[in-house]
Scaffold this motif. Structure first.
Motif, PDB file in Angstrom:
ATOM      1  N   LEU A 297      50.746  42.178  40.781  1.00  0.00           N
ATOM      2  CA  LEU A 297      50.870  41.085  39.821  1.00  0.00           C
ATOM      3  C   LEU A 297      49.684  41.039  38.863  1.00  0.00           C
ATOM      4  CD1 LEU A 297      52.309  38.107  41.928  1.00  0.00           C
ATOM      5  CD2 LEU A 297      53.534  39.710  40.446  1.00  0.00           C
ATOM      6  N   SER A 298      48.507  41.329  39.358  1.00  0.00           N
ATOM      7  CA  SER A 298      47.336  41.314  38.475  1.00  0.00           C
ATOM      8  C   SER A 298      47.479  42.345  37.367  1.00  0.00           C
ATOM      9  CB  SER A 298      46.056  41.577  39.283  1.00  0.00           C
ATOM     10  OG  SER A 298      45.803  40.533  40.202  1.00  0.00           O
ATOM     11  N   MET A 300      50.257  43.424  36.116  1.00  0.00           N
ATOM     12  CA  MET A 300      51.348  43.064  35.205  1.00  0.00           C
ATOM     13  C   MET A 300      50.880  42.129  34.102  1.00  0.00           C
ATOM     14  SD  MET A 300      54.436  42.341  37.908  1.00  0.00           S
ATOM     15  CE  MET A 300      54.988  43.583  39.078  1.00  0.00           C
ATOM     16  N   HIS A 302      49.249  37.936  33.636  1.00  0.00           N
ATOM     17  CA  HIS A 302      49.727  36.588  33.893  1.00  0.00           C
ATOM     18  C   HIS A 302      50.764  36.160  32.853  1.00  0.00           C
ATOM     19  CE1 HIS A 302      49.061  32.036  33.991  1.00  0.00           C
ATOM     20  NE2 HIS A 302      49.526  32.338  35.190  1.00  0.00           N
ATOM     21  N   SER A 304      53.480  37.514  31.958  1.00  0.00           N
ATOM     22  CA  SER A 304      54.215  38.572  31.255  1.00  0.00           C
ATOM     23  C   SER A 304      55.651  38.591  31.752  1.00  0.00           C
ATOM     24  CB  SER A 304      53.565  39.935  31.529  1.00  0.00           C
ATOM     25  OG  SER A 304      53.752  40.301  32.893  1.00  0.00           O
ATOM     26  N   ASP A 306      57.229  41.130  33.111  1.00  0.00           N
ATOM     27  CA  ASP A 306      57.234  41.776  34.425  1.00  0.00           C
ATOM     28  C   ASP A 306      56.816  40.791  35.515  1.00  0.00           C
ATOM     29  OD1 ASP A 306      58.070  44.248  33.515  1.00  0.00           O
ATOM     30  OD2 ASP A 306      56.047  45.088  33.375  1.00  0.00           O
ATOM     31  N   TYR A 307      55.767  40.037  35.252  1.00  0.00           N
ATOM     32  CA  TYR A 307      55.219  39.071  36.200  1.00  0.00           C
ATOM     33  C   TYR A 307      56.258  38.006  36.551  1.00  0.00           C
ATOM     34  CZ  TYR A 307      51.779  35.381  37.619  1.00  0.00           C
ATOM     35  OH  TYR A 307      51.060  34.399  38.259  1.00  0.00           O
ATOM     36  N   THR A 310      59.439  39.465  38.365  1.00  0.00           N
ATOM     37  CA  THR A 310      59.181  39.825  39.760  1.00  0.00           C
ATOM     38  C   THR A 310      59.124  38.590  40.646  1.00  0.00           C
ATOM     39  OG1 THR A 310      57.948  41.785  39.044  1.00  0.00           O
ATOM     40  CG2 THR A 310      57.585  41.026  41.306  1.00  0.00           C
ATOM     41  N   ASN A 498      53.646  29.295  41.754  1.00  0.00           N
ATOM     42  CA  ASN A 498      53.172  29.668  40.418  1.00  0.00           C
ATOM     43  C   ASN A 498      51.726  29.245  40.209  1.00  0.00           C
ATOM     44  OD1 ASN A 498      55.766  30.570  39.974  1.00  0.00           O
ATOM     45  ND2 ASN A 498      56.376  28.831  38.709  1.00  0.00           N
ATOM     46  N   HIS A 505      45.705  35.468  40.793  1.00  0.00           N
ATOM     47  CA  HIS A 505      45.891  36.648  39.937  1.00  0.00           C
ATOM     48  C   HIS A 505      45.541  36.383  38.471  1.00  0.00           C
ATOM     49  CE1 HIS A 505      47.679  39.144  43.031  1.00  0.00           C
ATOM     50  NE2 HIS A 505      48.524  38.161  43.337  1.00  0.00           N
TER      51      HIS A 505
END
Length: 599
Positions: A297-298, A300, A302, A304, A306-307, A310, A498, A505
């Motif tokens: 996650l880091s 990707m 914050h 984003s 992708d983040y 996922t 979240n 992250h």
């Protein structure tokens, strides 16, 4: 990064909650020598009067706490159980296929009072009279009416005047909806708490004896008698569209007590997150962490695409398991060790692909066991004959009668290092008719049971419904670190996740993480009447980059963009490790009522 308010830093004490009066009350207790447990109890009772549309004396509260002397995290289960008469056959014999979302049939034993008293007795230092003094004062003299309180009462005004006259007498002073900013009192509730104190002080000269006597008055004395009489002798229209009485008896109340349990935990990037057992949805937070531990996650970035993609896809998998496997472990065999194990989550993690899953729920098969879900079809609405959903969910109630997840939350840390995270809810003013002798109404948590045999969360006499209430606690590098949580019904363990991930992250401080744009999935069935689900739908605040929203849509997410500052109600307190040892706090700006206090 801009924040709506500063992250508070000090070394004496911190209180953060969903209402400024509760936070001020808790801080005043700390200033006068009380510890975190005394402060949380006093603040928790004030929330009943300050946010009566979100919790009340007839509700429930799960609590996670860190006791510095014991050096451990404990869970206080303040979730009451279903009455002895509450069986599937009893409800289906009334022509129901869901537990109504309002009224007396959905009542469980009111557990909040017992939980607050247990914490006060075991870990607190103040007397019953001291912790109840603020709530008695506010109930007697009144509190300023929040916009949302006025809006909630307006939404159920017709129901009160036509169907629930005892509620109209309490919440429609002079026969009108109270204006926002006006003063609203509840003198009957003040008298109830005054009587509790008087009976307790007459029964014992000691602090512990008085607390025990108050608990006895509540569960075996005048409070229990009034509740049992109201359930047995009155009947009221509920969300089924029919008139029903209640099932709670004096024996149900007398046979229940709050308990202390060990938390379930999961280690994630140097943090140990603690949650309730599977009688709450809290383990879904841990399952999401278990799935996410296999993603970068880091890397990707914050918030984003992708983040967010996922996290949403892992949420769908975890909450599918919630539906298939969670229930009161005293009544259901819940394979929690396997659900949190690496082998199981490696298998489940492989289901997360580049595109969104918008199909049926996909629960896993821990230990080779076949999952079983409710037979109600996704998107099913209320049964025929239902007239209104007003008051049915975990509110706030919208002007059109629809509901949106919300409740209360508070966090406390004191100078000794004690910490509390509590999520009181239920017994809100619109849940069921006010008991005129007591000044409060019963909760409706039984609406979370299924009226189907053989499910982990099937209705069973004496069982706890799988509650959405989900306070959180985390250790960092083995040291007590953060108490946090949020209102929000089914969203609690998405919004809290979240927030946690934004700190871990995203590198955000507490207030930045509270203020950060929120998102969540609505893929799984709601825990509230009428138990709707919206497969593939996710919500996100409009402060997220529009390009990210478009990319999520390209991946197949049905994205519903919400207005700014509309999702999430987080608050948190932390305790830094030495050498600084600083205490920190942050609270939610959304809704203009949450606040943190500290020094």
């Amino acid at each position: 990064m801009f924040t709506t308010r500063p992250e508070l830093t000090g070394d004496f004490g911190m209180v953060a909650s969903t209402h400024w009066l509760a936070s001020a009350t808790g801080m005043s207790v700390l200033e006068r020598g009380g510890n975190a447990f005394d402060a949380a109890v006093a603040a928790g009772f004030v929330l009943q009067v300050a946010e009566p549309h979100l919790n009340g004396p007839g509700g429930e509260v799960p609590i996670l706490l860190w006791n510095e002397a014991e050096q451990k995290v404990s869970v206080v289960s303040g979730q009451g159980v279903a009455p002895a008469a509450a069986t599937v056959d009893r409800f289906t014999g009334l022509g129901l296929d869901l537990v109504p979302g309002t009224g007396l049939l959905a009542a469980t034993v009111p557990g909040a009072f017992g939980a607050w008293m247990l914490m006060l007795e075991r870990w607190g230092t103040w007397t019953l009279a001291d912790v109840l003094e603020p709530v008695i004062s506010y109930a007697e003299n009144g509190v300023p009416v929040l916009d949302r309180v006025a809006g909630t009462i307006e939404a159920v005004e017709q129901m009160f005047t036509e169907d629930w006259p005892t509620s109209a007498a309490t919440w429609l002073p002079d026969g009108r909806v109270p204006e926002a900013g006006s003063r609203l009192a509840n003198p009957v509730l003040a008298a109830t708490y005054r009587r509790l104190v008087a009976e307790a002080e007459a029964a014992s000269p000691t602090r512990e004896g008085q607390i025990a006597a108050a608990r006895d008055s509540w569960y075996r004395g005048f409070v229990a008698e009034a509740i049992a009489k109201f359930c047995a002798e009155t009947a009221w229209k509920d969300t089924s569209g029919k008139v029903h009485g209640g099932l709670l008896t004096a024996e149900d109340l007398a046979g229940w007590e709050a308990t202390v349990e060990d938390p379930l935990t999961f280690d994630y990037h140097g943090h140990t997150v603690c949650k309730t057992g599977p009688w709450g949805q809290g383990p879904a937070f841990l399952q999401q962490l278990a799935l996410l531990s296999g993603f970068d996650l880091s890397g990707m970035g914050h918030l984003s695409a992708d983040y967010i993609h996922t996290i949403i896809e892992c949420s769908k998998l975890a909450f599918a398991d919630r539906e298939a496997w969670y229930g009161d472990p005293d009544h259901a065999d819940v394979p929690v060790e396997t659900l949190l194990g690496e082998a199981y989550n490696a298998e489940r993690r492989a289901l997360v692909g580049p595109l969104a899953d918008a199909g049926a729920l996909r629960p896993g098969s821990p230990d080779g066991r076949a999952p079983r879900l409710t037979t109600r079809a996704p998107g099913d609405t209320a049964p025929a004959g239902t007239t209104s959903f007003a008051g049915a969910g975990e509110p706030t109630v919208r002007s059109d009668g629809r509901v949106r997840g919300d409740t209360c939350h508070l966090d406390v840390v004191d100078r000794h290092g004690n910490m509390v995270s509590a999520t009181p809810s239920g017994g809100w003013l619109q849940s069921s008719p006010t008991i005129p002798d007591l000044g409060f109404c019963l909760g409706t948590r039984a609406q979370m049971f299924w009226l189907e045999e053989g499910l982990p969360n099937s209705l069973r006499p004496g069982a706890r419904p799988r509650t959405t209430l989900s306070p959180s606690f985390a250790l960092r590098d083995g040291k007590p670190w953060m108490a946090f949580g949020t209102p929000g019904g089914d969203q609690q363990d998405q919004w809290s996740l979240n927030f946690f991930l934004s700190v871990v992250h995203g590198g955000l401080n507490l207030q930045e993480a509270v203020d950060a744009p929120m998102f969540h999935s609505e893929h799984f069935p709601s825990s509230f009447f009428p138990r709707e689900s919206r497969p593939g739908v996710m919500m996100i605040e409009d402060r997220v980059d529009p390009a990210v929203v478009e990319e999520l849509r390209r991946r197949g997410h049905q994205v519903e963009v919400q207005e700014s500052w509309s999702l999430g109600r987080l608050s948190a307190v932390t305790r830094d490790a030495e050498p600084s040892g600083f205490l920190r706090a942050a609270a939610n700006p959304r809704g203009a009522q949450g606040y943190a206090a500290g020094r």
